[in-house]
Design a protein around this motif. Structure first.
Motif, PDB file in Angstrom:
ATOM      1  N   THR A   1       0.829  -1.207   0.000  1.00 19.85           N
ATOM      2  CA  THR A   1       0.000   0.000   0.000  1.00 19.85           C
ATOM      3  C   THR A   1       0.869   1.265   0.000  1.00 19.85           C
ATOM      4  N   GLY A   2       0.432   2.242  -0.768  1.00 16.67           N
ATOM      5  CA  GLY A   2       1.079   3.552  -0.731  1.00 16.67           C
ATOM      6  C   GLY A   2       0.043   4.554  -0.268  1.00 16.67           C
ATOM      7  N   SER A   3       0.476   5.582   0.451  1.00 23.06           N
ATOM      8  CA  SER A   3      -0.531   6.518   0.945  1.00 23.06           C
ATOM      9  C   SER A   3      -0.023   7.948   0.992  1.00 23.06           C
TER      10      SER A   3
ATOM     11  N   LEU B   1       3.581  12.066  -3.316  1.00 24.44           N
ATOM     12  CA  LEU B   1       3.082  11.003  -4.194  1.00 24.44           C
ATOM     13  C   LEU B   1       4.221  10.047  -4.579  1.00 24.44           C
TER      14      LEU B   1
ATOM     15  N   ALA C   1       4.700   7.712  -1.868  1.00 28.68           N
ATOM     16  CA  ALA C   1       3.604   6.718  -1.859  1.00 28.68           C
ATOM     17  C   ALA C   1       3.802   5.656  -2.942  1.00 28.68           C
ATOM     18  N   LEU C   2       4.479   6.034  -4.030  1.00 28.90           N
ATOM     19  CA  LEU C   2       4.651   5.103  -5.155  1.00 28.90           C
ATOM     20  C   LEU C   2       5.932   4.288  -5.069  1.00 28.90           C
TER      21      LEU C   2
ATOM     22  N   LEU D   1      -3.317   2.406  -3.728  1.00 26.46           N
ATOM     23  CA  LEU D   1      -2.870   3.757  -3.412  1.00 26.46           C
ATOM     24  C   LEU D   1      -4.013   4.466  -2.684  1.00 26.46           C
TER      25      LEU D   1
ATOM     26  N   LEU E   1      -5.140   7.997  -1.287  1.00 24.38           N
ATOM     27  CA  LEU E   1      -4.790   9.412  -1.392  1.00 24.38           C
ATOM     28  C   LEU E   1      -5.894  10.282  -0.800  1.00 24.38           C
TER      29      LEU E   1
ATOM     30  N   ILE F   1      -2.981  -0.153 -10.785  1.00 27.98           N
ATOM     31  CA  ILE F   1      -3.082   0.148  -9.347  1.00 27.98           C
ATOM     32  C   ILE F   1      -4.521   0.511  -8.979  1.00 27.98           C
TER      33      ILE F   1
ATOM     34  N   ILE G   1      -6.915   2.659  -6.835  1.00 29.13           N
ATOM     35  CA  ILE G   1      -6.718   3.961  -6.189  1.00 29.13           C
ATOM     36  C   ILE G   1      -7.980   4.355  -5.417  1.00 29.13           C
TER      37      ILE G   1
END
Lengths: 257, 308
Positions: free
Chosen positions: B87-89, B150, B153-154, B161, B163, B191, B193
């Motif tokens: 997970t990216g945030s 960002l 996050a990536l 993702l 956001l 991804i 989102i």
């Protein structure tokens, strides 16, 4: 391997930070002040440098301000600055969404603070030696000290003072990790230092957690002071307790960023 | 399978929060979010509706009180570390170490995620921040900070993702760039989102699915076409004719429900075949038709209708 990467990550955060500058200043300040004081009376130096207990005197002189003021204040400020890095930059939320255990985050941050404290000790000792020897090169007639440099005295003293500082690190770290407002750990730390200073002659002075560097210094320099407990044992117990309570508060904190 | 699924998520801030902030306790009631895998899910709501609270609960930044959270098919609490690895945030304002450069900021997280160093260059390239050199993140413009956020996050090649209002503070050009970047990531890398916003125009041009939250309750959840259908249902047919009174009479005889407005006669939306019949009938009755148009509600109006 993972822990090494986490350490590298945490250590990188201290680069160019105020805390890292404080380490340098903390190590340099007292040796430079003593050096400047010596240079004001250069004529007395040739005799002073040949006294039989020269290094012991240098050691005690240097620790006077360090133990009483510089170390407690430096730790209060540096620990606060390290923990404030996350609050100030609003980065707790990013850190807490990385794939690592909360215990690793907590322990690594504490380790970084202890490592920086160790850095101050190393810097202080190195500067102490350099600025003590410098007059030999700068002032005519001053020879290298005749007394043998007792490394063990330095080492024992360093270990002893390092342990003395642990309760201050423990409580400041606990407060710094919990309170967003930098003034809270700073204020509490200052208050505890005042309490330690005023309670230094108290018969139960050994229970005051911020008093140990002062007590250690006063006892080592033969001042009239009574300490009825083993300050190193108390010091480690306090540190352990503060670290555990801090960890519990950190883990159970409802809002993590 | 859902990228994110919450079931009965309920949350309230304690008395301490109310005392500190002086505001009423923010509460989430029984939020059942379903973000399909591979979707761009727009999480809409006014300020204070509960978007950020929901996203912070999903990421474990707030302690869950009631309900369950499943991310990428696994319970979040039982698989926190494995889930966060995928997970990216970016939650609210970017989290950056102001005294460090863009590369140093990324290195901090590259070490933790244990991704190759070359990934730093890749994400910087992706967000258009190559060449910031020794400039500290604290000296970046808000747009640059958002893009660096960002990039962080990536960094770990996430499959999800999250956001939170990523276009906050961006100028119109920055908003378009961010939107195109997210579309590119979705298209090229598949991804999922989950993006929150109160900018409705942003959602309309970006997302495949929409959830609308109001006062802590999820009041709509579905695909964008489903939301569009609601728009159609709420749209109207506007007739401009030479004689509005006669037009009204004629339409009433046809068992329709016309409304007389200042310059036109308005009907609830009708299929185009019936619109053609109406035009033909009006002309046959010597009424000139100057125009027939559909008056559509934009998403903003739909949104306001949903939360009423």
């Amino acid at each position: 391997m993972h822990l090494l990467h986490v350490f590298q990550s945490e250590w990188l955060k201290t680069r160019r930070s105020l805390a890292s500058w404080l380490v340098i200043v903390g190590g340099l300040f007292t040796p430079i002040v003593i050096f400047l004081a010596r240079m004001r009376q250069p004529k007395a130096l040739p005799i002073v440098y040949q006294t039989p207990h020269f290094w012991q005197t240098v050691w005690n002189q240097s620790w006077e301000s360090m133990a009483m003021f510089m170390f407690p204040m430096g730790i209060i400020m540096a620990t606060g600055l390290i923990t404030q890095l996350e609050f100030k930059n609003n980065t707790w939320k990013q850190l807490h969404t990385t794939p690592q255990r909360l215990s690793v985050i907590y322990c690594m941050k504490l380790f970084i603070v202890l490592l920086m404290l160790l850095q101050v000790f190393v810097a202080f000792n190195a500067c102490l030696y350099i600025f003590t020897v410098l007059p030999v090169l700068l002032v005519k007639g001053v020879a290298y000290p005749a007394a043998t440099l007792d490394w063990m005295l330095f080492l024992r003293g360093n270990v002893s003072y390092f342990i003395d500082c642990l309760p201050i690190v423990g409580l400041q770290f606990l407060l710094g990790m919990h309170f967003k407002n930098f003034l809270v750990p700073l204020g509490v730390g200052f208050l505890f230092w005042i309490v330690a200073l005023t309670g230094i002659q108290w018969e139960y002075n050994y229970i005051l957690p911020y008093s140990y560097p002062m007590l250690d210094y006063l006892v080592n320099t033969g001042r009239k002071i009574t300490v009825n407990g083993d300050i190193h044992t108390f010091s480690m117990l306090y540190f352990g307790a503060f670290a555990l309570v801090g960890y519990a508060m950190y883990i159970w904190k409802n809002d993590k960023g | 399978m859902y990228a994110v699924e919450t079931n009965g998520l309920t949350y309230s801030f304690g008395a301490g929060f109310v005392k500190r902030t002086g505001s009423a306790p923010s509460v989430l009631h029984n939020i059942c979010l379903q973000v399909p895998k591979g979707s761009i899910y727009g999480f809409l709501g006014q300020n204070g509706a509960g978007k950020t609270t929901t996203l912070r609960l999903i990421l474990g930044l707030l302690r869950r009180q009631q309900g369950s959270i499943t991310i990428l098919g696994k319970s979040f609490e039982e698989n926190r570390i494995a889930t966060l690895r995928d997970t990216g945030s970016l939650i609210e304002s970017p989290s950056l170490y102001a005294h460090l450069t863009a590369v140093e900021n990324l290195t901090i997280f590259q070490k933790i995620h244990q991704v190759p160093t070359k990934r730093i260059g890749e994400v910087l390239d992706l967000v258009g921040l190559v060449g910031t050199g020794k400039k500290k993140a604290g000296q970046f413009s808000l747009g640059m900070k958002q893009r660096l956020g960002l990039a962080i996050a990536l960094l770990n090649n996430p499959t999800l993702l999250v956001l939170d209002e990523p276009t906050n503070g961006l100028d119109p050009n920055g908003i378009i760039e961010m939107r195109e970047l997210l579309k590119h990531l979705h298209r090229e890398q598949g991804i999922s989102i989950l993006i929150s916003s109160h900018l409705l125009a942003e959602i309309e041009r970006l997302v495949t699915h929409v959830g609308i939250i109001h006062k802590g309750q999820l009041v709509f959840q579905g695909t964008l076409p489903e939301l569009m259908m609601r728009r159609d249902q709420n749209s109207a047919l506007v007739l401009e004719t030479s004689d509005r009174q006669s037009t009204m009479r004629l339409l009433e005889q046809m068992h329709l429900s016309p409304v007389l407005e200042a310059n036109a006669v308005v009907l609830p939306f009708l299929p185009k075949e019936i619109a053609a019949d109406i035009a033909r009938t009006l002309v046959q009755n010597d009424i000139s038709v100057y125009g027939i148009a559909r008056r559509s509600n934009d998403l903003e109006t739909i949104f306001m209708n949903v939360i009423k």
